[in-house]
Design an enzyme around this catalytic site. Structure first.
Site, mmCIF file in Angstrom:
data_model
loop_
_atom_site.group_PDB
_atom_site.id
_atom_site.type_symbol
_atom_site.label_atom_id
_atom_site.label_comp_id
_atom_site.label_asym_id
_atom_site.label_seq_id
_atom_site.Cartn_x
_atom_site.Cartn_y
_atom_site.Cartn_z
ATOM 1 N N GLU A 104 0.825 -1.209 0.000
ATOM 2 C CA GLU A 104 0.000 0.000 0.000
ATOM 3 C C GLU A 104 0.859 1.259 0.000
ATOM 4 O O GLU A 104 0.534 2.247 -0.672
ATOM 5 C CB GLU A 104 -0.941 -0.005 1.207
ATOM 6 C CG GLU A 104 -1.957 -1.136 1.236
ATOM 7 C CD GLU A 104 -3.030 -1.017 0.174
ATOM 8 O OE1 GLU A 104 -3.061 0.008 -0.546
ATOM 9 O OE2 GLU A 104 -3.841 -1.953 0.039
ATOM 10 N N ASP A 251 -4.329 -9.716 -8.651
ATOM 11 C CA ASP A 251 -4.729 -8.796 -9.711
ATOM 12 C C ASP A 251 -3.607 -7.959 -10.318
ATOM 13 O O ASP A 251 -3.292 -8.064 -11.507
ATOM 14 C CB ASP A 251 -5.864 -7.892 -9.208
ATOM 15 C CG ASP A 251 -5.568 -7.271 -7.845
ATOM 16 O OD1 ASP A 251 -4.478 -7.495 -7.297
ATOM 17 O OD2 ASP A 251 -6.451 -6.556 -7.323
ATOM 18 N N GLU A 345 -18.562 -6.281 -2.666
ATOM 19 C CA GLU A 345 -17.186 -6.772 -2.541
ATOM 20 C C GLU A 345 -17.045 -8.181 -3.104
ATOM 21 O O GLU A 345 -15.997 -8.549 -3.605
ATOM 22 C CB GLU A 345 -16.739 -6.761 -1.075
ATOM 23 C CG GLU A 345 -16.237 -5.425 -0.589
ATOM 24 C CD GLU A 345 -14.902 -5.032 -1.194
ATOM 25 O OE1 GLU A 345 -13.867 -5.149 -0.512
ATOM 26 O OE2 GLU A 345 -14.881 -4.601 -2.376
ATOM 27 N N GLU A 363 -12.188 0.279 -9.640
ATOM 28 C CA GLU A 363 -11.771 -0.611 -10.728
ATOM 29 C C GLU A 363 -12.776 -0.665 -11.881
ATOM 30 O O GLU A 363 -12.381 -0.712 -13.055
ATOM 31 C CB GLU A 363 -11.521 -2.023 -10.184
ATOM 32 C CG GLU A 363 -10.228 -2.179 -9.406
ATOM 33 C CD GLU A 363 -10.320 -1.631 -7.994
ATOM 34 O OE1 GLU A 363 -9.263 -1.473 -7.349
ATOM 35 O OE2 GLU A 363 -11.452 -1.365 -7.528
ATOM 36 N N THR A 449 -1.260 1.106 -10.877
ATOM 37 C CA THR A 449 -2.476 0.467 -10.366
ATOM 38 C C THR A 449 -3.275 1.405 -9.478
ATOM 39 O O THR A 449 -4.457 1.184 -9.248
ATOM 40 C CB THR A 449 -2.126 -0.827 -9.600
ATOM 41 O OG1 THR A 449 -3.307 -1.594 -9.379
ATOM 42 C CG2 THR A 449 -1.453 -0.506 -8.262
#
Length: 906
Positions: A104, A251, A345, A363, A449
């Site tokens: 993160e 991902d 989710e 996304e 991302t």
């Protein structure tokens, strides 16, 4: 740009309003990491209740401000950007004694600083803004990069998942460095930021470390399927979780392989991506679904639900140039959004909610933007408009936009993650923006991302590393789709918007066909509709009317062999869609009620110790406690007495043999009435205690979670004797002993007593005295083992705990619903909760129940162990005094087993 059709309206009206979004961040939250939009204050780590791993993104470094820097320039707010950069340079401290997520921190903070630096030097070159800027953000990025490097101090090159910004990893004060596992995306989503940092600064070490991590993951892929797992051991490279998909945990690993090729021009990254992509399309892609599979058995699905993070994948497929499956999956996701207003989710293969939260993830908006760029189809502008309208209607609150706690009920969570401003606003603005609305050419940059902007000219700058990776083992793929071309979304389908429509058309009703949408109970309540027919707190399984209501709501009761009662909802079995929603609400309430009960009423296990000949205290049976009667933890001596079987054996009416029960401990069978009623009946007959024996054949504390007897919902202060519960196997030991020896004396206590205490003032057989010292030494070991075992069980309380039951209907199963036990698999369209033996709800991963997206703990850990050997219920009792050597041998085996179990648990 027409304000009516663009995000500019949203931006002008809300983003900088004093009570909304970025303006609220400055007014109410700065310099905190995040804005809490419901309470209009900043979220500072350590000052708010911990949210677990989610808080690892917070490092007391003004996270949201840094994450939003380049968004301000995209939205043409250059003055605000300049002021924000000055604040970051002046106020942000990166040397905090705090443990943060490497993943993160890299994508949000390091990426935010690099993205800010990229647009800052672009503005400076234009000559109007940022003329004072001298690379300060890049200096901060380099400082942060060095602080992340200690995490890579592993033999594999994979980074630890966390690092202390001040002390690094494995430092005595670091409070991290003991982890063994990390997710594939966590270790494989570094190359863009680290390579950009090396190219900007000329310091190659960052790119080298990121490449080494990618190389290791590539080498550890499953060779026969070319898939990677979700989590990997950072020391050995073994796959810890062997399921594979394109969603959470993996991902952005795939994303960064393709984008690393685009940014850095290294053919090996494209080779790897193509190899993985072929496997994804071969095994995981089941249009329009993307389902996880096992890496060793890729034809076998690993689960029947999908998580929302896979919504990025259509956008990546556009970048790859594979447009058809991108359109199909995107359309399926959009149909789910139209049903629930937001993307849950997680949702099942028949499009029912599996995890109901929605933290305003971007996304889907990202994929919408790329599909519009690729097709020019105005349909995707309508999709974007829907997203904006839903944000305004359902997520907008006085101080910003709040995450959805449950997309079905519309409840909010006091949370606005930094990625909402960093990504969601950026992609939605770009979706509607015309080229003339931009102050720079967005095609000159690639998105990380986290949607940070890195300039493509980095591919020719400071190339200190060989482009060709010699470790790559690439298998040529006979597929023209894998041509080595740099994707350009502008020229894929420039003149044929009908192409996308022809692909979408067969999918436009795919969700409604599987899960039709009716009038919600919330919408009905706006009128004069009926109230929910049954609340969880009122439910009684012995009430026929309640059972009929459950049936109407599609909820059924399943009586399990071990005595548990499982509630399962199948919405398709409900009488109507409204009844199905009532059933869902009932299941949610039951989960919350169970969780509340376990927090308020959890009790530790108790002990039943057989103290008469020939046992003399050596047989200790694990017993379940009661929430009423004598508290044995406050009576250290316990209750000691001979046992007697009552008549009637179920204890549900007046005892007919009180002379046999008086001053003794009553034995009775589970079933047919409330536990408290049994206790009152035997107490009235003169019993000094009671033991309830499970009537479920074969049940045992070895295999079942600890059982806890609840009251009857009334005042139980009148019950003063102790009550304990034994499973069938343990209960039969006492019953067999009665058949052989008639007079059997037991001790009910909070924990097993040593023989010196039991036989104080009494005559002890000689063979016990002779071996007393040796037995005491063994007792000490067993006691230590018990203590460690109990600690281990408490740690594993998420998967095995104390259950509650209070009323016993026919058949002996508990009827008042209580915390859930580990669930047996249920159909994918059902909600299930088990209701007798467990103190925490453990959702069935195959059911559409509310749960948390986390790596689940194993459910097969050892349950309660006995503190001593237990005679088998079918043992030959003729040998009343077994040889001492035999007892010692058995105990030595038990001790060895305990020690092995402890090593396994550790």
């Amino acid at each position: 740009m027409n304000c009516e059709d663009s995000l500019e309206c949203l931006y002008q009206l809300q983003l900088y309003s004093p009570a909304c979004s970025f303006g609220s961040l400055q007014e109410h939250a700065y310099p905190a990491d995040e804005l809490m939009p419901l309470t209009c204050r900043g979220r500072v780590r350590g000052q708010e209740p911990s949210r677990g791993d989610v808080d690892d993104a917070l490092g007391k470094f003004s996270l949201t401000l840094i994450d939003t820097l380049d968004t301000l320039v995209v939205l043409n707010r250059t003055k605000e950007f300049e002021e924000a950069v000055k604040k970051v340079i002046k106020d942000v401290n990166l040397d905090n004694d705090i443990v943060v997520s490497v993943f993160e921190t890299n994508i949000r903070v390091l990426g935010g600083l690099l993205g800010g630096h990229s647009v800052a030097i672009m503005l400076k070159e234009k000559g109007e803004f940022m003329q004072w800027y001298s690379g300060e953000l890049l200096h901060m990025a380099k400082e942060l990069g060095y602080k992340l490097l200690p995490a890579f101090n592993t033999t594999s090159g994979l980074p630890y998942p966390r690092v202390n910004l001040k002390f690094g990893v494995r430092h005595p004060e670091a409070r991290t460095g003991t982890e063994t596992d990390t997710c594939t995306a966590c270790a494989g989503t570094l190359i863009l930021e680290f390579a950009a940092l090396s190219r900007f600064t000329g310091t190659s070490i960052f790119e080298e470390y990121a490449r080494k991590a990618l190389d290791f993951i590539w080498e550890k892929r499953q060779r026969s399927s070319n898939l990677v797992g979700v989590t990997i051991n950072i020391h050995t490279g073994d796959w810890v979780r062997k399921d594979s998909g394109v969603g959470a945990g993996i991902d952005s690993y795939y994303e960064y392989l393709l984008k690393a090729y685009v940014l850095l021009g290294d053919d090996s990254f494209l080779e790897r991506f193509n190899t993985h992509y072929d496997a994804i399309m071969r095994y995981i892609s089941q249009p329009p679904l993307l389902l996880d599979v096992h890496i060793h058995k890729p034809m076998l699905n690993a689960r029947t639900w999908m998580d929302s993070l896979l919504a990025f994948f259509p956008g990546l497929q556009v970048l790859k140039g594979d447009i058809r499956p991108a359109i199909e999956t995107h359309e399926m996701l959009y149909q789910v959004i139209k049903k629930h207003n937001f993307l849950p989710e997680a949702f099942t293969t028949d499009f029912r909610v599996h995890w109901a939260q929605h933290p305003l993830r971007p996304e889907f908006a990202e994929s919408t933007y790329f599909l519009y760029k690729a097709t020019g189809d105005p349909y995707y502008l309508e999709v974007g408009k829907t997203l904006i309208e839903n944000l305004n209607k359902y997520a907008r609150v006085p101080c910003g936009f709040a995450a959805m706690k449950d997309v079905r009920t519309g409840s909010h969570e006091d949370r606005m993650d930094s990625f909402f401003l960093a990504e969601m606003f950026k992609y939605l603005y770009l979706l509607f923006a015309d080229k003339e609305d931009m102050i720079f050419d967005i095609e000159d940059y690639i998105f990380t991302t986290e949607a940070h902007l890195l300039p493509l000219w980095l591919s020719t700058t400071n190339q200190t590393i060989s482009k060709k990776n010699t470790t790559t083992e690439y298998t040529e793929l006979d597929d023209s789709n894998f041509d080595w071309t740099c994707p350009n979304t502008q020229i894929l389908f420039p003149n044929d918007p009908m192409f996308a429509q022809s692909i979408r058309e067969p999918l436009k009703n795919v969700v409604d066909k599987s899960c039709p949408r009716g009038i919600s109970r919330a919408e009905e309540s706006l009128g004069s509709g009926p109230k929910p027919p049954l609340r969880a707190r009122d439910f009684m399984a012995s009430n026929p009317e309640h059972l009929e209501i459950l049936k109407k709501m599609g909820v059924s009761l399943i009586h399990l062999k071990d005595g548990r009662v499982q509630l399962v909802q199948h919405a398709v079995q409900a009488a109507s869609s409204l009844d199905a929603e009532d059933g869902l609400r009932f299941m949610q309430e039951m989960i919350e009620l169970s969780s509340q009960q376990q927090k308020e009423q959890q009790l530790p296990p108790r002990a039943v110790q057989i103290v008469s000949h020939p046992f003399f205290g050596r047989v200790v049976l694990t017993a379940g406690p009661a929430q009423f009667g004598m508290d044995l933890s406050k009576h250290q001596a316990g209750t000691r007495g001979f046992v007697a079987t009552i008549k009637p054996y179920n204890g549900c009416s007046e005892i007919t043999n009180p002379e046999a029960v008086k001053e003794k401990i009553a034995l009775m069978q589970r079933g047919q009435c409330m536990f408290a009623e049994k206790a009152r009946n035997i107490q009235k007959a003169g019993a000094i205690g009671g033991i309830v024996i499970d009537d479920n054949e074969g049940s045992s504390s070895d295999t079942a979670p600890l059982f806890q007897m609840a009251g009857d919902g009334k005042n139980t202060d009148d019950i003063t004797i102790p009550m304990l519960f034994l499973f069938n196997k343990e209960g039969n030991i006492i019953l067999d002993a009665i058949r052989e020896y008639e007079a059997v004396e037991v001790l009910l206590s909070d924990k097993a007593k040593d023989r010196a205490t039991i036989f104080k003032g009494k005559t002890i057989p000689n063979y016990i005295i002779d071996s007393n010292l040796e037995m005491d030494n063994m007792d000490q070991k067993l006691s230590e083992n018990d203590s460690q075992k109990q600690s281990s069980e408490e740690t594993a309380s998420a998967s095995q705990g104390v259950g509650l039951a209070s009323e016993e209907p026919e058949g002996g199963d508990s009827s008042e619903v209580s915390p859930a036990a580990p669930l047996s698999p249920a159909p994918a369209d059902g909600d299930s909760v088990s209701t007798s033996n467990q103190d925490s709800f453990v959702p069935d991963t195959e059911a559409s129940s509310i749960s948390e997206p986390e790596c689940a703990q194993a459910d097969n850990q050892p349950q309660e162990q006995k503190t001593d050997t237990e005679p088998d219920s079918k043992a030959n009792w003729d040998n009343k005094v077994p040889p001492m050597e035999s007892i010692l041998a058995d105990w030595n085996e038990d001790i060895e087993a305990f020690e092995m179990m402890e090593k396994d648990e550790l």
